[in-house]
Write a protein that holds these residues in place. Structure first.
Motif, short mmCIF file in Angstrom:
data_model
loop_
_atom_site.label_atom_id
_atom_site.label_comp_id
_atom_site.label_asym_id
_atom_site.label_seq_id
_atom_site.Cartn_x
_atom_site.Cartn_y
_atom_site.Cartn_z
N ASP A 36 0.83 -1.21 0.00
CA ASP A 36 0.00 0.00 0.00
C ASP A 36 0.86 1.26 0.00
OD1 ASP A 36 -2.23 -1.61 -0.01
OD2 ASP A 36 -2.65 -1.36 2.13
N ALA A 37 1.96 1.26 0.74
CA ALA A 37 2.86 2.41 0.77
C ALA A 37 3.51 2.64 -0.58
CB ALA A 37 3.94 2.23 1.84
N ARG A 38 3.92 1.55 -1.24
CA ARG A 38 4.52 1.69 -2.57
C ARG A 38 3.50 2.20 -3.58
NH1 ARG A 38 7.72 -4.02 -2.62
NH2 ARG A 38 9.52 -3.35 -1.40
N ARG A 39 2.28 1.72 -3.49
CA ARG A 39 1.22 2.18 -4.40
C ARG A 39 0.95 3.67 -4.20
NH1 ARG A 39 -4.44 2.54 -4.21
NH2 ARG A 39 -5.38 2.30 -6.27
N HIS A 40 0.88 4.08 -2.92
CA HIS A 40 0.65 5.49 -2.62
C HIS A 40 1.79 6.36 -3.17
CE1 HIS A 40 -0.55 9.07 -0.46
NE2 HIS A 40 0.67 9.15 0.05
N GLU A 41 3.03 5.90 -2.99
CA GLU A 41 4.19 6.65 -3.49
C GLU A 41 4.16 6.74 -5.02
OE1 GLU A 41 9.05 6.27 -3.56
OE2 GLU A 41 7.91 5.22 -2.03
N ARG A 42 3.81 5.65 -5.69
CA ARG A 42 3.74 5.65 -7.15
C ARG A 42 2.66 6.61 -7.65
NH1 ARG A 42 3.21 0.56 -7.74
NH2 ARG A 42 0.96 0.53 -7.93
N LEU A 43 1.50 6.62 -6.99
CA LEU A 43 0.43 7.54 -7.37
C LEU A 43 0.84 8.99 -7.14
CD1 LEU A 43 -2.71 5.64 -6.01
CD2 LEU A 43 -2.01 5.93 -8.40
N GLN A 44 1.56 9.25 -6.04
CA GLN A 44 2.03 10.61 -5.77
C GLN A 44 3.04 11.05 -6.83
OE1 GLN A 44 0.77 12.62 -3.35
NE2 GLN A 44 1.92 14.20 -4.39
N GLN A 45 3.93 10.17 -7.25
CA GLN A 45 4.88 10.50 -8.31
C GLN A 45 4.16 10.80 -9.62
OE1 GLN A 45 7.49 7.12 -8.39
NE2 GLN A 45 8.82 7.92 -6.79
N GLN A 46 3.11 10.05 -9.92
CA GLN A 46 2.35 10.31 -11.15
C GLN A 46 1.65 11.66 -11.08
OE1 GLN A 46 -0.20 6.87 -11.37
NE2 GLN A 46 1.39 5.60 -12.30
N ARG A 47 1.08 12.00 -9.91
CA ARG A 47 0.44 13.32 -9.76
C ARG A 47 1.47 14.43 -9.92
NH1 ARG A 47 -2.83 10.65 -5.76
NH2 ARG A 47 -1.29 11.13 -4.18
N ASN A 48 2.66 14.25 -9.31
CA ASN A 48 3.71 15.26 -9.43
C ASN A 48 4.15 15.42 -10.88
OD1 ASN A 48 3.59 15.63 -6.68
ND2 ASN A 48 5.46 14.51 -6.24
N GLN A 49 4.27 14.31 -11.61
CA GLN A 49 4.68 14.37 -13.02
C GLN A 49 3.64 15.11 -13.85
OE1 GLN A 49 7.55 13.40 -14.34
NE2 GLN A 49 6.93 14.13 -16.33
N ARG A 50 2.36 14.84 -13.62
CA ARG A 50 1.31 15.55 -14.36
C ARG A 50 1.33 17.04 -14.05
NH1 ARG A 50 -1.80 10.89 -13.12
NH2 ARG A 50 -2.75 11.99 -11.37
N LEU A 51 1.55 17.40 -12.77
CA LEU A 51 1.62 18.81 -12.40
C LEU A 51 2.82 19.47 -13.07
CD1 LEU A 51 0.71 21.27 -10.77
CD2 LEU A 51 2.07 20.40 -8.86
N ALA A 52 3.97 18.81 -13.10
CA ALA A 52 5.17 19.36 -13.73
C ALA A 52 4.93 19.60 -15.22
CB ALA A 52 6.36 18.43 -13.53
N GLU A 53 4.32 18.64 -15.89
CA GLU A 53 4.03 18.80 -17.32
C GLU A 53 3.05 19.94 -17.57
OE1 GLU A 53 2.68 14.92 -18.42
OE2 GLU A 53 4.72 14.09 -18.46
N LYS A 54 2.05 20.06 -16.69
CA LYS A 54 1.07 21.13 -16.85
C LYS A 54 1.71 22.51 -16.64
CE LYS A 54 -3.62 22.32 -15.62
NZ LYS A 54 -4.83 21.91 -14.89
N VAL A 55 2.59 22.62 -15.64
CA VAL A 55 3.27 23.90 -15.38
C VAL A 55 4.15 24.26 -16.58
CG1 VAL A 55 5.02 25.03 -13.95
CG2 VAL A 55 3.13 23.80 -12.88
N GLU A 56 4.89 23.28 -17.12
CA GLU A 56 5.73 23.56 -18.29
C GLU A 56 4.90 24.02 -19.47
OE1 GLU A 56 8.05 20.04 -18.94
OE2 GLU A 56 9.54 20.59 -17.42
N THR A 57 3.75 23.40 -19.69
CA THR A 57 2.87 23.80 -20.79
C THR A 57 2.34 25.21 -20.58
OG1 THR A 57 2.21 21.49 -21.10
CG2 THR A 57 0.77 23.17 -22.05
N ILE A 58 1.96 25.54 -19.36
CA ILE A 58 1.46 26.88 -19.06
C ILE A 58 2.55 27.92 -19.26
CG2 ILE A 58 0.62 28.36 -17.20
CD1 ILE A 58 -0.84 25.84 -16.11
#
Length: 138
Positions: A36-58
């Motif tokens: 469960d901890a690994r799954r939570h960490e993986r989901l958090q990394q995916q959210r961070n990656q999406r935010l980074a891509e969105k900021v770069e696009t903006i």
């Protein structure tokens, strides 16, 4: 008895020897918690990656990009890159600016960036030459 369990039926069966639970009984909860901890960490990394891509696009869409042309490579575009994301609070995004850009260039676009990201305010903090932090305030 009409099909209902009584309290004595819900008690763990014990042989009275005081033995510890089996190895599987001890390790299974640890394995589940680790998974469960690994799954939570993986989901958090995916959210961070999406935010980074969105900021770069903006940032690229805000006119903070630069283009150049070379005979060998044709036209290429450069824009500020997200270095890291910290989930906060507040959520912060560290950005490496292009040469010739200043934190004030991004601060001018802060209201538009906040609107595009769905936050009330974006605060621009200079971290040094060509490095800024965007604080996303809810």
């Amino acid at each position: 008895m009409d099909g209902q369990l009584e309290d004595k039926d819900l008690q763990p069966v014990s042989d009275g020897t005081g033995r510890r639970p089996s190895l599987l009984g001890r390790l299974l909860p640890r394995r589940t918690a680790l998974r469960d901890a690994r799954r939570h960490e993986r989901l958090q990394q995916q959210r961070n990656q999406r935010l980074a891509e969105k900021v770069e696009t903006i940032l690229a869409g805000s006119g903070l990009s630069q283009s150049d042309y070379s005979v060998a490579g044709g036209r290429s575009y450069h824009f500020p890159r997200v270095v890291s994301v910290d989930e906060g609070p507040p959520v912060t995004v560290t950005v490496r600016l292009l040469g010739g850009q200043a934190p004030d260039d991004v601060a001018v676009h802060a209201p538009a960036i906040a609107y595009d990201l769905g936050v009330t305010e974006v605060r621009v903090v200079s971290l040094g030459p060509l490095l800024i932090r965007l604080e996303l305030l809810p």
